[in-house]
Design an enzyme around this catalytic site. Structure first.
Site, mmCIF file in Angstrom:
data_model
loop_
_atom_site.group_PDB
_atom_site.id
_atom_site.type_symbol
_atom_site.label_atom_id
_atom_site.label_comp_id
_atom_site.label_asym_id
_atom_site.label_seq_id
_atom_site.Cartn_x
_atom_site.Cartn_y
_atom_site.Cartn_z
ATOM 1 N N GLU A 114 18.368 -26.737 8.928
ATOM 2 C CA GLU A 114 17.695 -25.826 9.862
ATOM 3 C C GLU A 114 18.656 -24.923 10.614
ATOM 4 O OE1 GLU A 114 17.029 -29.110 9.773
ATOM 5 O OE2 GLU A 114 14.886 -29.346 9.325
ATOM 6 N N HIS A 142 7.690 -37.208 16.362
ATOM 7 C CA HIS A 142 6.837 -36.358 15.517
ATOM 8 C C HIS A 142 5.530 -35.978 16.209
ATOM 9 C CE1 HIS A 142 9.514 -37.701 12.295
ATOM 10 N NE2 HIS A 142 8.994 -36.795 11.516
HETATM 11 C C1 LIG Z 1 15.592 -32.316 11.200
HETATM 12 C C2 LIG Z 1 14.413 -32.623 10.349
HETATM 13 N N1 LIG Z 1 13.982 -31.673 9.483
HETATM 14 C C3 LIG Z 1 12.917 -31.932 8.693
HETATM 15 C C4 LIG Z 1 12.272 -33.130 8.747
HETATM 16 C C5 LIG Z 1 11.064 -33.398 7.864
HETATM 17 N N2 LIG Z 1 11.403 -34.324 6.780
HETATM 18 C C6 LIG Z 1 11.190 -35.645 6.896
HETATM 19 S S1 LIG Z 1 11.700 -36.500 5.553
HETATM 20 C C7 LIG Z 1 12.221 -35.097 4.795
HETATM 21 C C8 LIG Z 1 12.851 -35.182 3.438
HETATM 22 C C9 LIG Z 1 14.050 -36.040 3.440
HETATM 23 O O1 LIG Z 1 14.621 -36.083 2.178
HETATM 24 P P1 LIG Z 1 15.792 -37.069 1.870
HETATM 25 O O2 LIG Z 1 16.819 -37.015 2.957
HETATM 26 O O3 LIG Z 1 16.271 -36.780 0.494
HETATM 27 O O4 LIG Z 1 15.151 -38.513 1.978
HETATM 28 P P2 LIG Z 1 13.926 -39.131 1.146
HETATM 29 O O5 LIG Z 1 12.679 -38.760 1.863
HETATM 30 O O6 LIG Z 1 13.988 -38.604 -0.230
HETATM 31 O O7 LIG Z 1 14.148 -40.612 1.209
HETATM 32 C C10 LIG Z 1 11.971 -33.976 5.590
HETATM 33 C C11 LIG Z 1 12.282 -32.598 5.205
HETATM 34 C C12 LIG Z 1 12.747 -34.074 9.684
HETATM 35 N N3 LIG Z 1 12.146 -35.269 9.828
HETATM 36 N N4 LIG Z 1 13.822 -33.808 10.455
#
Ligand SMILES: Cc1ncc(C[n+]2csc(CCOP(=O)(O)OP(=O)(O)O)c2C)c(N)n1
Lengths: 324, 335
Positions: free
Chosen positions: B62, B131
């Site tokens: 971000e 959230h």
């Molecule tokens: C700073 C922030 N940006 C966006 C999100 C929304 N979000 C939650 S999980 C996720 C994906 C995470 O992907 P990854 O780190 O690969 O973990 P996975 O879910 O695949 O285990 C996103 C974009 C968040 N929680 N915090």
């Protein structure tokens, strides 16, 4: 450092327990959420990110750690929490929002804290990176033996917090490991689409630390790699980016239909593979595997029953714990 | 075609689609906008329609991509960013605080940063402390950023057209529960209204009065408007005539419109799902008192989120949300 048959049976048990926990939560999650799906309905509200497919990561890495070590996990924390030995009945109660839950119902599934086993988690992506490095620093200042491990997803390796933290860890040679769980997807965005290089472990040289990629989602391989990283950290040789090829079998969160995943990218369930391997190697028999499964399931079912029977907090409890 | 009743999400999508079709400088970026169309569906289907050059799926970076949007805006584009949940501004706050909102001023008016940041806010569905926040006061406190918060489909479309034609940094907030997206369950009836097919703008800085009344003013925004409308129904049964005022826009804030509405009843309840202290509720009351304290027959009341992190468990979250029952009680206490 070498693996014993007992340890491997333990891995299998941990993984089965974690899986049955997630499956039980999934079953409960859908209660009250049909016919019109809504996050907020039913006995298990909010978002639910399950660990199905990632169990070997928790089992393998946590087996290489000791009680002094500290862990931060992310929004998908169940497999790590189970492997770390987080108070299990209270973790179940927390997900159900009950009073005896680890956080008295204040945290929920993304915010699991159990200081008794040095475990914390957070729902903000890569948020656990810097605190884990700080925990490693604290252990050094306290002249205590522990190291710190941050569990994140491969998507989180693109956050500023990842890079800033690793630079500091590199400069200070902190006893720190970041476990990057590469399940290919950050919600609907593939790793190839979001990350300029194939392996985050290759970024290690930029931060003056070790990097290792484990191609298989197998608890034994993960354990060995983690043990190497832990040994480096304990020996004062600094940090490691340990990236593990793992899986995300049931979608980003419950309700994710995963329509964006092409059929050729369908992921493989590591549990039957590990079971078959242990049987082939004579570490388990069909009967002993079944016995482990039954025992792990009974433990989960008992904890779930405890959680279901537990009382909800009083509404006014919302006001407790704002300040220490 | 008339009588088109849309959800806020579909209405906003129409405005963005209309502007994207006609103006090459508009492009979208954010996490999962290409496949998912953004978490609230504002960019639903845009990936296929506009391609990856104009609908950019970003990494979870971000600080990087919102900063880039500010730069692209300075270079003559108009980025539209989807930041999913406002809780995530922590990781990119510097861009909002020091770049997007201040560049125009610091450059003496020579550099413009026309960009629109779409953000979802709010709780009520047990998603816990990281959230479920509203935080609109946190962003509205920064000079140089416009902050709007429509609460129904007509306003969502008209205000998004306005945002996309604005030469400033506009933070466009939608309470998740009002958007009408699938995972929040059945859409709230009062968020859905008639939306013209053609483009139109709803200007910033004008309150709306979705329900008029003469005994008490319930001033709110976002989800609070709908809880206030419910409370007004309850109050009507007791013979209390409640006026509901929808702020719609925090920066600019329509202080005059607010004063004239509240003058009519002389009794004020401010409803805000953001934290109580240092927020919109204090701003509304202070504005009225500063302009003309004599319009108030009674000390005003606030029904807000208390100054505590939002608990996960339903029993606790329900106890702190500004719900219709609590609003009605506050209004009754003023009679
Ligand atoms: C700073 C922030 N940006 C966006 C999100 C929304 N979000 C939650 S999980 C996720 C994906 C995470 O992907 P990854 O780190 O690969 O973990 P996975 O879910 O695949 O285990 C996103 C974009 C968040 N929680 N915090």
């Amino acid at each position: 450092m070498s693996l014993t048959p007992d340890m491997r049976r333990g891995f299998y048990r941990t993984m089965v327990k974690s899986r049955h926990f997630d499956d039980s939560m999934i079953a409960l999650y859908w209660v009250g959420k049909t016919p019109i799906f809504a996050f907020g309905k039913g006995p298990l509200p909010g978002e639910l990110h399950c660990s199905n497919g990632a169990e070997p990561v928790g089992a393998g890495v946590c087996a290489a750690l000791s009680a002094d070590d500290m862990i931060t996990a992310d929004h998908r924390p169940h497999h790590v929490a189970v492997a770390r030995g987080v108070d299990f009945p209270r973790m179940c109660a927390e997900l159900l929002g009950k009073e005896p839950g680890l956080s008295h119902g204040k945290g929920g599934h993304m915010h699991i804290y159990d200081p008794k086993v040095n475990f914390a988690s957070s729902g903000i992506i890569a948020e656990g990176m810097a605190p884990a490095a700080g925990m490693a620093l604290a252990r050094r200042l306290q002249k205590k033996p522990g190291i710190a491990v941050a569990f994140i997803g491969e998507g989180a390796a693109n956050q500023g917090a990842f890079h800033e933290t690793l630079n500091i860890v590199g400069v200070m040679k902190l006893p720190f490991i970041v476990v990057v769980q590469d399940n290919e997807w950050g919600v609907s965005t593939s790793k190839a689409e979001s990350t300029a290089i194939a392996r985050n472990s290759d970024r290690a040289s930029a931060y003056g630390m070790a990097g290792e990629y484990v191609e298989s989602n197998d608890a034994d391989d993960i354990y060995h790699a983690a043990a190497r990283a832990v040994a480096r950290a304990r020996a004062g040789e600094g940090g490691t980016i340990l990236e593990l090829k793992t899986a995300r079998l049931v979608g980003h969160f419950m309700g994710d239909q995963q329509g964006y995943i092409p059929p050729e990218k369908a992921q493989v369930d590591p549990l039957p593979l590990y079971r078959a391997k242990l049987i082939a190697e004579g570490v388990l028999t069909e009967d002993s595997a079944a016995a482990i499964e039954a025992e792990a399931k009974a433990e989960v079912d008992a904890a779930m029953q405890f959680a279901k029977d537990a009382p909800y907090p009083a509404p006014q409890d919302a006001y407790n714990h704002v300040f220490a | 075609m008339s009588n088109r009743i849309l959800t806020m999400s579909r209405a906003g999508r129409e405005a963005l689609d209309w502007e994207m079709e006609r103006r090459d400088e508009i492009f979208c970026l954010g996490e999962d906008v290409y496949n998912f169309g953004g978490i609230f569906g504002t960019m639903d289907g845009f990936g296929a329609k506009y391609g990856p050059e104009r609908v950019i799926n970003t990494p979870i970076s971000e600080t990087g991509f919102i900063g880039m949007a500010a730069g692209a805006a300075m270079a003559g584009m108009h980025p539209v960013i989807d930041l999913a949940y406002i809780d995530f501004i922590g990781v990119c706050y510097n861009v909002l605080l020091n770049t997007a909102s201040k560049t125009h001023y610091m450059s003496g008016g020579n550099v413009k940063v026309p960009m629109t940041l779409l953000i979802g806010t709010g709780g009520g569905y047990n998603n816990a402390a990281q959230h479920s926040q509203c935080l609109h006061a946190t962003v509205a406190h920064i000079p140089g950023a416009k902050v709007v918060y429509p609460s129904n489909a007509y306003d969502a479309k008209g205000m998004l057209h306005s945002a996309l034609r604005d030469e400033n940094f506009v933070i466009f907030l939608t309470h998740k529960g009002t958007a009408g997206v699938g995972w929040m369950g059945t859409p709230i009836k009062t968020t859905m209204n008639e939306v013209p097919v053609d483009d139109y703008t709803v200007p910033f800085g004008k309150v709306a009065i979705p329900r008029d009344g003469s005994d008490v003013s319930l001033v709110s925004l976002g989800m609070g408007v709908h809880e206030s409308l419910k409370a007004a129904e309850e109050l009507a049964k007791d013979g209390i005539s409640a006026q509901v005022v929808d702020l719609r826009s925090l920066v600019p804030l329509d202080r005059e419109g607010l004063l004239s509405a509240v003058s009519k009843t002389g009794r004020l309840v401010v409803v805000d799902e953001d934290y109580l202290s240092y927020g919109v509720s204090g701003e509304v009351i202070a504005s009225i008192v500063e302009m003309d304290a004599t319009v108030l027959k009674k000390s005003p009341r606030r029904v807000c989120m208390p100054d505590i992190p939002i608990p996960y468990s339903r029993v606790m979250e329900e106890a702190i949300l500004p719900t219709a029952g609590r609003i009605a009680d506050a209004a009754r206490s003023l009679m």
